[in-house]
Design a protein around this motif. Structure first.
Motif, PDB file in Angstrom:
ATOM      1  N   PRO A  12       0.849  -1.194   0.000  1.00 51.58           N
ATOM      2  CA  PRO A  12       0.000   0.000   0.000  1.00 51.58           C
ATOM      3  C   PRO A  12       0.885   1.245   0.000  1.00 51.58           C
ATOM      4  O   PRO A  12       1.568   1.534   0.981  1.00 51.58           O
ATOM      5  CB  PRO A  12      -0.789  -0.137   1.313  1.00 51.58           C
ATOM      6  N   TYR A  14       2.007   5.350  -0.773  1.00 52.04           N
ATOM      7  CA  TYR A  14       1.701   6.778  -0.937  1.00 52.04           C
ATOM      8  C   TYR A  14       3.026   7.532  -0.843  1.00 52.04           C
ATOM      9  O   TYR A  14       3.665   7.546   0.199  1.00 52.04           O
ATOM     10  CB  TYR A  14       0.719   7.274   0.133  1.00 52.04           C
ATOM     11  N   ASP A  40      -1.894   5.266  -3.833  1.00 51.53           N
ATOM     12  CA  ASP A  40      -3.034   6.055  -3.361  1.00 51.53           C
ATOM     13  C   ASP A  40      -2.919   7.507  -3.797  1.00 51.53           C
ATOM     14  O   ASP A  40      -2.877   8.422  -2.984  1.00 51.53           O
ATOM     15  CB  ASP A  40      -3.143   5.946  -1.836  1.00 51.53           C
ATOM     16  N   HIS A  60      -5.051   4.523  -7.554  1.00 52.24           N
ATOM     17  CA  HIS A  60      -6.299   5.203  -7.230  1.00 52.24           C
ATOM     18  C   HIS A  60      -6.273   6.596  -7.856  1.00 52.24           C
ATOM     19  O   HIS A  60      -5.307   7.342  -7.662  1.00 52.24           O
ATOM     20  CB  HIS A  60      -6.458   5.352  -5.721  1.00 52.24           C
ATOM     21  N   ASN A  63      -7.070   9.990  -3.539  1.00 53.25           N
ATOM     22  CA  ASN A  63      -6.592   9.370  -2.309  1.00 53.25           C
ATOM     23  C   ASN A  63      -7.764   8.785  -1.526  1.00 53.25           C
ATOM     24  O   ASN A  63      -8.726   9.473  -1.224  1.00 53.25           O
ATOM     25  CB  ASN A  63      -5.851  10.403  -1.460  1.00 53.25           C
ATOM     26  N   ARG A  64      -7.672   7.507  -1.195  1.00 51.14           N
ATOM     27  CA  ARG A  64      -8.745   6.829  -0.478  1.00 51.14           C
ATOM     28  C   ARG A  64      -8.380   6.523   0.960  1.00 51.14           C
ATOM     29  O   ARG A  64      -9.165   5.935   1.698  1.00 51.14           O
ATOM     30  CB  ARG A  64      -9.118   5.536  -1.207  1.00 51.14           C
ATOM     31  N   ASN A  69      -6.829   1.998   0.806  1.00 53.82           N
ATOM     32  CA  ASN A  69      -5.768   1.416  -0.005  1.00 53.82           C
ATOM     33  C   ASN A  69      -5.695  -0.095   0.225  1.00 53.82           C
ATOM     34  O   ASN A  69      -5.650  -0.884  -0.709  1.00 53.82           O
ATOM     35  CB  ASN A  69      -4.439   2.089   0.344  1.00 53.82           C
ATOM     36  N   ASP A 177     -11.574   3.659   6.436  1.00 52.34           N
ATOM     37  CA  ASP A 177     -10.581   3.899   5.391  1.00 52.34           C
ATOM     38  C   ASP A 177      -9.341   4.599   5.945  1.00 52.34           C
ATOM     39  O   ASP A 177      -8.398   4.868   5.200  1.00 52.34           O
ATOM     40  CB  ASP A 177     -11.180   4.764   4.273  1.00 52.34           C
TER      41      ASP A 177
END
Length: 263
Positions: A12, A14, A40, A60, A63-64, A69, A177
């Motif tokens: 995951p 970012y 993300d 994505h 951004n979630r 993610n 989330d």
């Protein structure tokens, strides 16, 4: 692959461009069948670097959040046929070489999930974990163990391995989330009766390793306590918690088609 079980590592990500290659270089490719990076909506070169490394990459468009993610991570890993999914942060804070040991504990048939603990042994403080984070980790874990009837060394590791059976049962869509997702998912697995193992893991705190600030840490801590209390009340039959309610197929993994995939 281990004993016929397909192993996937999910990342995951970012803004992980500064650490992704170091993380990838230590993943044991001799047993890992699939590496999946979910980006993300990073602002750096994470996606380009992942594609250069040959990692299956899914981005994505917006951004979630950390939990959002992971929901995509697990959905795609299952869709691609994983029997065991190891979630590893691509910020090089945890030791990627432990993927083999973690997956082996599940392949053995003794555990359904494995946490890489920074608290077992002396890895946390020697690896640079700030004292206030260490103290908070120990305090929260004590309360969580008491409320949930467990004996885990920590609930807050970002390095976890899951069997396919866990991921097909726990209602991930009911989880946040945000950062408390990890604790909620673990609580769901415990509530469902899955066997949780732990392995000692060194950790590295340095400039490029991701970490949340004090304010978000406080919000996370409150969320952790709320999750543990909800678990206790649900088990006692005092208050029904949607987080632990019987699942439907739509609650286990997020629906497909929410973001564009990059092969």
């Amino acid at each position: 692959m281990l004993l016929g079980k397909r192993i996937a590592v999910v990342l995951p990500a970012y803004n992980a461009a500064a650490t992704l290659q170091r993380t990838y270089s230590e993943i044991p490719l001799d047993i890992v069948d699939d590496i999946i990076l979910i980006d993300d909506a990073s602002h750096d070169e994470t996606v380009a670097l992942a594609e250069t490394l040959g990692i299956y990459t899914h981005r994505h468009p917006r951004n979630r959040g950390y939990g959002g993610n992971q929901k995509t991570c697990y959905r795609i890993a299952l869709e691609r046929g994983a029997d065991i999914v190891v979630m590893l942060h691509p910020d090089y804070q945890y030791a990627p070489r432990l993927v083999t040991a973690m997956a082996s504990m599940i392949v053995s048939g003794e555990y359904d999930a494995v946490l890489a603990s920074r608290i077992l042994g002396k890895g946390a403080l020697s690896g640079g974990m700030p004292l206030y984070k260490y103290a908070a980790n120990r305090g929260l874990t004590f309360v969580q163990n008491w409320l949930m009837g467990q004996k885990l060394s920590e609930y807050h590791s970002g390095y976890r391995a899951w069997s396919r059976g866990v991921l097909e049962v726990v209602p991930l869509q009911a989880c946040s989330d945000d950062f408390v997702f990890d604790n909620q998912m673990l609580a769901q697995a415990i509530h469902a009766g899955f066997r949780i193992g732990e392995i000692s893991c060194p950790t590295r705190y340095f400039h490029d390793a991701s970490s949340i600030d004090l304010g978000r840490s406080c919000v996370y801590g409150l969320g952790v306590l709320q999750t543990a209390l909800a678990y206790r009340l649900h088990r006692l039959g005092v208050r029904n918690a949607p987080l632990f309610s019987p699942v439907s197929a739509s609650q286990t993994v997020p629906p497909s088609g929410q973001a564009g995939a990059r092969p």
